[in-house]
Design an enzyme around this catalytic site. Structure first.
Site, short mmCIF file in Angstrom:
data_model
loop_
_atom_site.label_atom_id
_atom_site.label_comp_id
_atom_site.label_asym_id
_atom_site.label_seq_id
_atom_site.Cartn_x
_atom_site.Cartn_y
_atom_site.Cartn_z
CD GLN A 1 31.85 25.55 33.57
OE1 GLN A 1 32.09 25.27 32.38
NE2 GLN A 1 32.80 25.68 34.47
CD GLU B 1 38.23 27.00 33.46
OE1 GLU B 1 38.77 26.48 34.44
OE2 GLU B 1 37.22 27.72 33.53
NE ARG C 1 41.91 24.68 40.29
CZ ARG C 1 42.40 25.81 39.80
NH1 ARG C 1 43.19 26.57 40.53
NH2 ARG C 1 42.07 26.19 38.58
N GLY D 1 38.50 27.55 37.91
CA GLY D 1 38.79 26.65 39.03
C GLY D 1 37.57 26.00 39.65
CD GLU D 2 31.59 25.11 38.23
OE1 GLU D 2 30.56 24.48 38.49
OE2 GLU D 2 31.67 25.93 37.30
CB SER E 1 44.61 15.18 45.50
OG SER E 1 45.75 16.01 45.44
NE ARG F 1 33.86 21.14 33.05
CZ ARG F 1 34.93 20.78 33.74
NH1 ARG F 1 35.34 19.55 33.69
NH2 ARG F 1 35.60 21.65 34.46
N GLY G 1 45.86 19.63 50.34
CA GLY G 1 45.31 20.97 50.16
C GLY G 1 45.23 21.36 48.69
#
Length: 297
Positions: A45, A120, A89, A86-87, A61, A47, A66
């Site tokens: 990753q 991504e 999330r 999906g890091e 949210s 970022r 969920g």
């Protein structure tokens, strides 16, 4: 080109693969609830900084409704699972106090993990200039790619990638200013034009302090380089190291004036030399000195 080096596939195929990661059909693929404790981020990753405000909003949210979109993971060779996509999330779910998250397990090789980690973020423009530079550097080193090969794989021009990679040669202190968005990429690239590397930090601090534009910074870099070129070469001779209090005083003065400052001391007496590179620069320094006098009154 041979597939023995690099990713072995074109950029279109890579982006199709990435698009497929987020285009999940929950009716065709098995979605599992995986413990957050069994997950770890993609090791590739790029970022490093995640927007805290955005994460808190996403966490709220998730608390209310969920996680709608399952994350994508692969089985780790060490323990548990590694996140492919999906890091955010995953991090927001932890903030929300969740214990599990819906996930789909897919088989991904190391090269694909690297590709997805970079693509991504590039596709979503989530990376800072330094993170993007480090991502290109990581791909080149780990996949043994040249700048030309990497540009072909990612659909970027070679000069575009080269300009980002040059940021990695900046002093750590200046990199931090770029990462904190106090310096833009344009300003950072301009600073790399200085012939004397030791001047980069000084001028970077001045750019932040005086809110200089790229054009103003370009002019200063030209003046600094021209000024240095005109200086007569002195015969080098070994000098005794300056006392710590002298060096610290020089650094404080350089931070204040945004230029080179030297203190010369001998037998309790001495002089202070403040370098300026143009008449405008001299006026700026004199204004700073006058401001200091006014504050003391």
């Amino acid at each position: 080109m041979s597939n023995s080096k690099g990713l072995g596939r074109g950029i279109d195929a890579l982006f199709q693969d990435f698009s497929a990661l987020e285009d999940v059909d929950v009716h065709k693929e098995q979605v599992l609830e995986i413990s957050l404790e069994d997950l770890r981020p993609n090791p590739y990753q790029p970022r490093k900084i995640f927007d805290e405000k955005g994460l808190k909003e996403l966490a709220h949210s998730i608390q209310q409704s969920g996680v709608f979109q399952p994350i994508i993971v692969r089985k780790s060779k060490i323990k548990g699972y590694e996140i492919i996509a999906g890091e955010r999330r995953f991090r927001a779910s932890k903030l929300a106090g969740k214990e599990t998250i819906p996930a789909i397990i897919r088989d991904f090789e190391e090269e694909a993990m690297m590709q997805v980690a970079v693509l991504e973020n590039l596709q979503r423009e989530d990376l800072s200039p330094l993170e993007e530079a480090e991502a290109y550097d990581m791909l080149m080193k780990n996949l043994n790619l040249t700048q030309v090969e990497l540009s072909e794989r990612l659909g970027k021009s070679r000069p575009y990638i080269a300009n980002y990679l040059r940021l990695l040669s900046l002093p750590t202190e200046v990199k931090e200013l770029v990462q904190e968005e106090q310096l833009s990429m344009g300003q950072a690239r301009t600073l790399l034009g200085l012939k004397k590397p030791e001047q980069i930090i000084l001028l970077a601090k001045r750019a932040v302090k005086d809110n200089l534009t790229v054009r103003q910074l370009e002019k200063l870099v030209t003046e600094y380089n021209t000024f240095d070129h005109k200086q007569p070469k002195k015969v080098s001779k070994k000098l005794a190291p300056k006392p710590i209090y002298i060096r610290e005083s020089e650094e404080r003065l350089m931070d204040k004036f945004g230029t080179q400052v030297a203190i010369h001391e001998k037998e309790g007496k001495g002089k202070i030399e403040i370098e300026y590179v143009s008449s405008d620069d001299l006026t700026r320094i004199l204004d700073l000195l006058q401001l200091s006098f006014d504050e003391d009154e």
